[in-house]
Write an enzyme that holds these catalytic residues in place. Structure first.
Site, short mmCIF file in Angstrom:
data_model
loop_
_atom_site.label_atom_id
_atom_site.label_comp_id
_atom_site.label_asym_id
_atom_site.label_seq_id
_atom_site.Cartn_x
_atom_site.Cartn_y
_atom_site.Cartn_z
N HIS A 275 -5.30 -27.40 31.75
CA HIS A 275 -4.58 -28.33 32.62
C HIS A 275 -3.46 -27.58 33.35
O HIS A 275 -3.08 -26.48 32.97
CB HIS A 275 -3.88 -29.42 31.79
CG HIS A 275 -4.74 -30.13 30.79
ND1 HIS A 275 -5.15 -31.42 30.96
CD2 HIS A 275 -5.22 -29.73 29.58
CE1 HIS A 275 -5.87 -31.80 29.91
NE2 HIS A 275 -5.91 -30.79 29.06
N TYR A 276 -2.88 -28.24 34.37
CA TYR A 276 -1.55 -27.84 34.83
C TYR A 276 -0.60 -29.01 34.62
O TYR A 276 -1.01 -30.16 34.53
CB TYR A 276 -1.54 -27.35 36.27
CG TYR A 276 -1.95 -28.32 37.36
CD1 TYR A 276 -1.49 -29.63 37.39
CD2 TYR A 276 -2.76 -27.90 38.41
CE1 TYR A 276 -1.84 -30.50 38.41
CE2 TYR A 276 -3.12 -28.76 39.44
CZ TYR A 276 -2.66 -30.06 39.42
OH TYR A 276 -3.02 -30.92 40.43
N THR A 277 0.70 -28.70 34.56
CA THR A 277 1.68 -29.74 34.23
C THR A 277 2.18 -30.50 35.46
O THR A 277 2.64 -31.64 35.34
CB THR A 277 2.90 -29.12 33.53
OG1 THR A 277 3.54 -28.20 34.42
CG2 THR A 277 2.48 -28.41 32.26
N GLU B 62 -1.90 -26.64 28.38
CA GLU B 62 -1.19 -26.97 29.61
C GLU B 62 -0.56 -25.70 30.18
O GLU B 62 -0.02 -24.88 29.44
CB GLU B 62 -0.10 -28.01 29.35
CG GLU B 62 -0.62 -29.41 29.06
CD GLU B 62 -0.90 -30.21 30.33
OE1 GLU B 62 -0.73 -29.65 31.44
OE2 GLU B 62 -1.27 -31.39 30.19
N HIS C 101 -9.55 -30.03 33.25
CA HIS C 101 -9.32 -31.46 33.08
C HIS C 101 -10.10 -32.24 34.14
O HIS C 101 -10.64 -33.32 33.88
CB HIS C 101 -7.82 -31.75 33.19
CG HIS C 101 -7.44 -33.10 32.66
ND1 HIS C 101 -6.15 -33.59 32.77
CD2 HIS C 101 -8.14 -34.05 32.01
CE1 HIS C 101 -6.10 -34.80 32.22
NE2 HIS C 101 -7.28 -35.10 31.75
N ASP D 175 -6.43 -31.23 37.98
CA ASP D 175 -5.95 -29.99 37.37
C ASP D 175 -7.03 -29.25 36.59
O ASP D 175 -7.95 -29.88 36.06
CB ASP D 175 -4.75 -30.28 36.46
CG ASP D 175 -5.02 -31.36 35.42
OD1 ASP D 175 -5.55 -32.43 35.78
OD2 ASP D 175 -4.70 -31.14 34.25
#
Length: 341
Positions: free
Chosen positions: A111-113, A175, A223, A233
């Site tokens: 994922h990215y935040t 993440e 994700h 993401d």
């Protein structure tokens, strides 16, 4: 007369004796002793001693795999063994472990935040969302662990891949601190890049997790792959091909196979693009690869978002959500390389 009877009686006696001798001669057969085979002594098959459970300060560990890895079985415990403590009874590990077991952790989801470092930490530790690991963007050599790998973190949400759903149950979530995307004047999403330091951290972390839990390449996902209608993401700037080429992480198609499929794909798009049967074929191919898209026979919004998610991962140069000949060739090449088993 008396002499005649004597001769007849003598003849009968001689005949009777002779007959008895013949009977005895014909019926008597001496027994020949039969040699019995000697029993072969069986050599006992040596049984390898089972490694012992190791105790340290009252906590038990078992870190050796004695199961069959070809069946994806694994008895090693990465961490302490959690055991029941029933009142009045003693749980013993005399026969620990049973061979028939494997890991809960079957997926790795990236994922990215969409937040800076400090806010990412706050949200992922203090709110109703989490991940097992957080890769910062501060240039150091630290990776933050937020959740025990043996526990579920709340990172995937409503999700599916191939035959599996609710992937929080079976995955490890990572993440990555990243700004996410902004939109330009046309509405196109412009995604932020990832630093080289972050990519190296993610690669080292992913390699360790994949190796320990024997996670297949088909289960290393974005994700957006497992929730394409609602998530983007880690986006098209995440270097999936670099991870595949340099670290043997995840999936990628074979270029030669893709090129061999492009001309056929171009013919399909020139003649069949809007036919419901062709749209159904594309949707079915997306399903076969793993995406949870409905085969409606229409270029609907869910299909467009699924194609967009596919392009984020495998065709980041163009992520407009429109299935074109090259995207179609890439999808077919991937289905050839990674068939459902």
């Amino acid at each position: 007369m008396r002499k005649t009877l004597y001769i007849i009686g003598l003849s009968a006696f001689v005949f009777s004796c002779t007959s008895q001798q013949n009977v005895k001669k014909n019926t008597y057969k001496p027994k020949t002793p039969v040699a019995q085979p000697k029993p072969v002594a069986k050599t006992p098959v040596p049984v390898a001693p089972k490694p012992k459970v190791v105790s340290d300060h009252g906590v038990d560990f078992f870190t050796t795999n004695i199961a069959d890895p070809t069946k994806n079985d694994n008895t090693a415990s990465y961490g302490s063994i959690v055991s029941a403590k029933p009142a009045g009874y003693k749980v013993v590990k005399t026969y620990f472990p049973a061979i028939a077991q494997n890991f809960r952790q079957r997926y790795l989801i990236l994922h990215y935040t969409a937040l800076p470092d400090d806010k990412s930490i706050t949200v992922l530790t203090q709110q109703a969302v989490s991940a097992h690991y957080l890769v910062n963007n501060t240039g150091d050599n630290e990776i933050y662990q937020l959740v025990d790998e043996n526990k579920r973190s709340y990172h995937a949400g409503v999700s599916s891949w191939r035959n599996d759903k609710n992937l929080n149950d079976t995955s490890i979530g990572v993440e990555i601190v990243n700004a996410g995307y902004s939109s330009d004047s046309t509405g196109k999403r412009i995604f932020a890049p990832f630093s080289d330091e972050q990519v190296r951290k993610v690669a080292a972390l992913a390699k360790d997790i994949i190796t320990r839990y024997q996670i297949p390449a088909t289960n290393v996902l974005a994700h957006s792959d497992i929730a394409p209608t609602r998530k983007q993401d880690p986006g098209p700037m995440f270097p999936w091909k670099k991870l595949y080429d340099e670290y043997q992480i995840g999936m990628w198609y074979d270029e030669a196979t893709k090129q061999g499929l492009v001309s056929m794909a171009e013919t399909d798009f020139a003649t069949r693009y809007n036919e419901p049967s062709f749209i159904f074929l594309v949707q079915t191919a997306l399903q076969k690869f793993g995406y949870g898209v409905e085969a409606s026979g229409k270029w609907d919004d869910a299909t467009k978002k699924t194609i967009e998610a596919f392009q984020y991962h495998f065709r980041p140069q163009n992520y407009d959500g429109i299935m074109d000949a090259e995207t179609w060739a890439i999808l077919q090449a991937l289905n050839q390389k990674y068939p459902v088993k």
